[in-house]
Design an enzyme around this catalytic site. Structure first.
Site, short mmCIF file in Angstrom:
data_model
loop_
_atom_site.label_atom_id
_atom_site.label_comp_id
_atom_site.label_asym_id
_atom_site.label_seq_id
_atom_site.Cartn_x
_atom_site.Cartn_y
_atom_site.Cartn_z
CG ASP A 57 -76.98 57.56 -30.40
OD1 ASP A 57 -76.31 58.19 -29.39
OD2 ASP A 57 -77.25 57.74 -31.68
CD1 TRP A 58 -76.61 55.86 -37.38
CD2 TRP A 58 -76.85 58.06 -37.91
NE1 TRP A 58 -75.74 55.44 -38.15
CE2 TRP A 58 -76.37 56.93 -38.75
CE3 TRP A 58 -77.15 59.06 -37.93
CZ2 TRP A 58 -76.64 58.01 -40.07
CZ3 TRP A 58 -76.74 59.71 -38.65
CH2 TRP A 58 -77.03 59.11 -39.99
#
Ligand code: GLC
Length: 725
Positions: free
Chosen positions: A279-280
């Site tokens: 994820d980011w």
């Protein structure tokens, strides 16, 4: 060894991957593991394109903020995508296409209901068809990969991201997630109308403590195996091609660095052959969590765990070389990750059709069949919670309707927070939908935000439609609330309309289950309209005036109060005081929810009867019952089947959903309905690796919701056809 031509589509994917891999430099290999956002594309274009030309950008995320749709980010520009892709394909040494990703969570130009609403339709096939439309619209713009479905099981409506989930039940979450995967990826991932989908957030993110996003998650192995992992298994079975590792720390191990879960459970044990993206910034978070000594170790831990690609690439782009030189990772690990990424790119047909036709893209946006399907799904996603004295459906033509309240004219809110490309102007407001249906002459309204104006309007009407609820800004990523209550002033507004003495319907909008004292006390009818996308108003009007009959049923429990959280239907048996009738759970409120999982009303009245064991054969058990429609209207009922084991080697929920079916039934008629269940499906995980199904008597339960059920006892000898003591 002779190098095969990896651009030859007649070769197998495996041959093409190994042929291409054998030609790649280390920089080019690491480049394939990097997904970069492009901030200020125009001003930094040359710098960016030179990175692409050097083969350092395997993927691009079409987002310029990590705020998950909460901030207006960059739009999708097919010309810009083609410009970047031409450099990758025609000017880089090996011509490997970039895979473009965007959060197409529940819509592109046509926006569907938020996933939590969609799940209340319990209609997997309609969800698949609706996502096929979305895939066509998104892929035609040049998007190849989307970060959906999100299948985090949720039990805490304080958490803002419940909007993206399919609710509290593992089976239903899995069924809906699989439906989305099939819709996005279609029968042929390489066909231009398909999108590579992504199962997220692996795993347990929905259990963020206190409903606070990104907070730690404490989940036992037994609960992880029986509640949070099964939806991801369903997504693998549906053929999902990518996974996303989550932000959360799970019992001391950040999931983005969990070798057991990613390389173990996902890749080795369940044969997942796609690739995993972080994820980011969740790789860099390993250093922030202080489980990685520095950024280099963070990159090494993630790759070692099985994370193949870094979203927002600094983690791998800047540190993987160093990690390799330091012996923290091996070239074999890098090659395995690159092979997975290239495999998906070949399977997605990117080498054969890397470019997008910008003109053609506009033709399919918001096609009538897309908006019609979106409206049908919105109708089936809304849930009728109350209908005192059958106020609904309202009678067209004879009724002067006042449509008032904070959501009477809103449009953007109905798109929910995770909507990057839907346009507010395309949204049919509730007022507009009702006006379009019954004619302007029959509708009163007030654009004013003042309650006394609404009251004045109500006095002049026969019935009031009061539209309340949260804004889309109160839910979604990083948007949690500590108290479940309507935005300030709305309880009073409901009281004010009640004081007019007019019959009134409350249409509640929002992204989470949200109780309201005033609605419970005063409203004659209550429709949960969630955030149902571009066709919200049309769907509300059809339901209120009986052009469509409500069928939606809750997939997330509605608590009476915040203090009851976590609250969900599939609870384990209560300890000591369970037999004391006056034991309420709390001194100030009982344990019962406001509305249970599976609850939703129709305009028809149904009766369940004659539940019987039909057969046990070939490892399957058939349960039959009679469903009667006691009303003079055709309707659809979502019949539910639960079960409860008499014995298990570890504590199990008092009841578990194991089957559901949308049953269309004619007016004033009865029909026989059957559920067929795999007896093996009555088992459970004792540990993450041990699925067991000890012989036991089982009670099956059929009914309209998780609280209103008819039991059918089955002895273990009936089920297993052998006596057990
Ligand atoms: C966000 C979300 C994730 C999303 C990704 C890309 O922070 O957690 O669900 O897909 O970043 O926007």
């Amino acid at each position: 060894m002779m190098t095969l031509n990896y651009n030859n589509p007649d070769l197998s994917t495996e041959e093409r991957v190994s042929s291409l891999l054998s030609l790649m430099s280390l920089e080019e290999k690491i480049g394939q593991l990097c997904q970069s956002p492009m901030l200020e594309y125009d001003s930094k274009k040359q710098e960016y394109l030179s990175q692409v030309r050097s083969g350092l950008v395997g993927s691009r995320i079409l987002a310029d903020t990590a705020w998950a749709g909460n901030a207006p980010g960059e739009t999708v520009d097919p010309e810009q995508i083609n410009e970047i892709q031409r450099v990758a394909v025609e000017q880089s040494r090996l011509g490997i296409p970039v895979i473009f990703a965007r959060d197409v969570i529940y819509g592109q130009s046509t926006v569907l209901p938020i996933p939590l609403a969609q799940s209340c339709s319990w209609n997997a096939s309609l969800v698949t068809d609706a996502y096929r439309d979305v895939a066509l619209e998104a892929s035609s713009l040049g998007i190849n990969w989307t970060f959906a479905p999100m299948m985090d099981v949720v039990r805490d409506p304080r958490w803002g991201r419940v909007i993206e989930s399919f609710g509290e039940d593992p089976l239903l979450n899995g069924a809906m997630a699989a439906a989305v995967v099939k819709g996005f990826q279609g029968d042929d991932l390489a066909s231009p109308g398909s999108l590579v989908s992504c199962a997220k957030h692996f795993v347990g993110y929905g259990a963020s403590e206190s409903g606070c996003d990104y907070d730690t998650t404490e989940i036992s192995e037994n609960t992880l195996a029986n509640v949070y992992l099964p939806p991801f298994k369903a997504a693998i079975n549906a053929g999902v091609k990518t996974f996303m590792s989550g932000f959360n720390d799970l019992g001391g191990t950040p999931v983005t660095s969990s070798k057991d879960l990613i390389n173990g459970w996902l890749k080795k044990d369940h044969g997942f052959d796609g690739f995993v993206v972080s994820d980011w910034g969740s790789i860099s978070d390993l250093h922030h969590f202080r489980v990685a000594r520095d950024e280099v170790h963070a990159a090494a831990m993630a790759l070692d765990a099985g994370v193949d690609m870094a979203m927002t690439s600094e983690a791998y782009q800047d540190h993987l070389h160093t990690a390799l030189e330091a012996g923290l990772v091996t070239i074999q690990q890098i090659d395995d990750a690159v092979s997975r990424v290239l495999t998906v790119k070949f399977e997605a047909g990117l080498f054969e059709h890397p470019y997008v036709d910008a003109e053609k893209a506009q033709l399919c946006q918001r096609a009538p069949e897309h908006t019609n399907r979106a409206k049908e799904l919105a109708q089936q996603s809304m849930v009728l919670l109350k209908n005192r004295d059958n106020l609904l459906p309202l009678v067209q033509n004879e009724t002067k309707v006042a449509v008032v309240g904070p959501h009477a004219h809103t449009q953007r809110q109905h798109l929910g927070s995770w909507c990057l490309d839907g346009k507010s102007d395309d949204v049919v407001s509730i007022y507009q939908g009702i006006k379009d249906l019954i004619g302007e002459q029959n509708v009163l309204t007030e654009y004013s935000a003042l309650t006394d104006e609404w009251v004045e309007s109500a006095h002049r009407a026969d019935v009031v439609v009061l539209c309340v609820g949260e804004s889309h800004r109160s839910s979604g990523e990083a948007r949690n609330i500590a108290e479940l209550k309507l935005p300030s002033g709305q309880e009073e507004a409901i009281e004010a309309i009640a004081n007019t003495g007019k019959p009134f319907v409350v249409v509640q909008c929002g992204g989470r289950p949200m109780p309201s004292q005033a609605i419970s006390r005063h409203a004659d009818a209550h429709l949960m309209a969630w955030q149902c996308g571009t066709e919200t108003g049309a769907a509300v009007a059809d339901l209120l005036f009986g052009r469509a009959c409500p069928s939606g049923k809750l997939t997330m429990t509605f608590p009476k109060s915040t203090g009851q959280i976590p609250i969900y239907y599939n609870k384990k048996p209560l300890g000591k005081m369970r037999d004391f009738a006056d034991y309420r759970g709390y001194k100030d409120v009982d344990r019962a929810p406001l509305y249970p999982f599976g609850y939703g009303l129709s305009y028809a009245k149904f009766r369940y009867s004659d539940v019987e064991l039909m057969s046990v054969a070939d490892g399957k058990v058939k349960i039959g019952f009679t469903l009667s429609n006691l009303s003079p209207i055709k309707a659809t009922e979502i019949c539910q089947l639960y079960f409860s084991r008499a014995y298990s080697s570890c504590t199990r929920p008092e009841k578990e959903l194991i089957g559901f079916e949308r049953v269309d039934i004619e007016a004033c008629s009865s029909r026989h309905v059957e559920f067929e269940v795999d007896i093996d499906g009555l088992g459970y995980f004792e540990t993450i690796a041990d699925y067991v199904n000890p012989k036991s008597a089982v009670t099956f339960l059929v009914g309209p919701n998780s609280d209103d059920l008819l039991p059918l006892e089955c002895t273990s000898s009936q089920l297993y056809q052998t006596e057990v003591n």
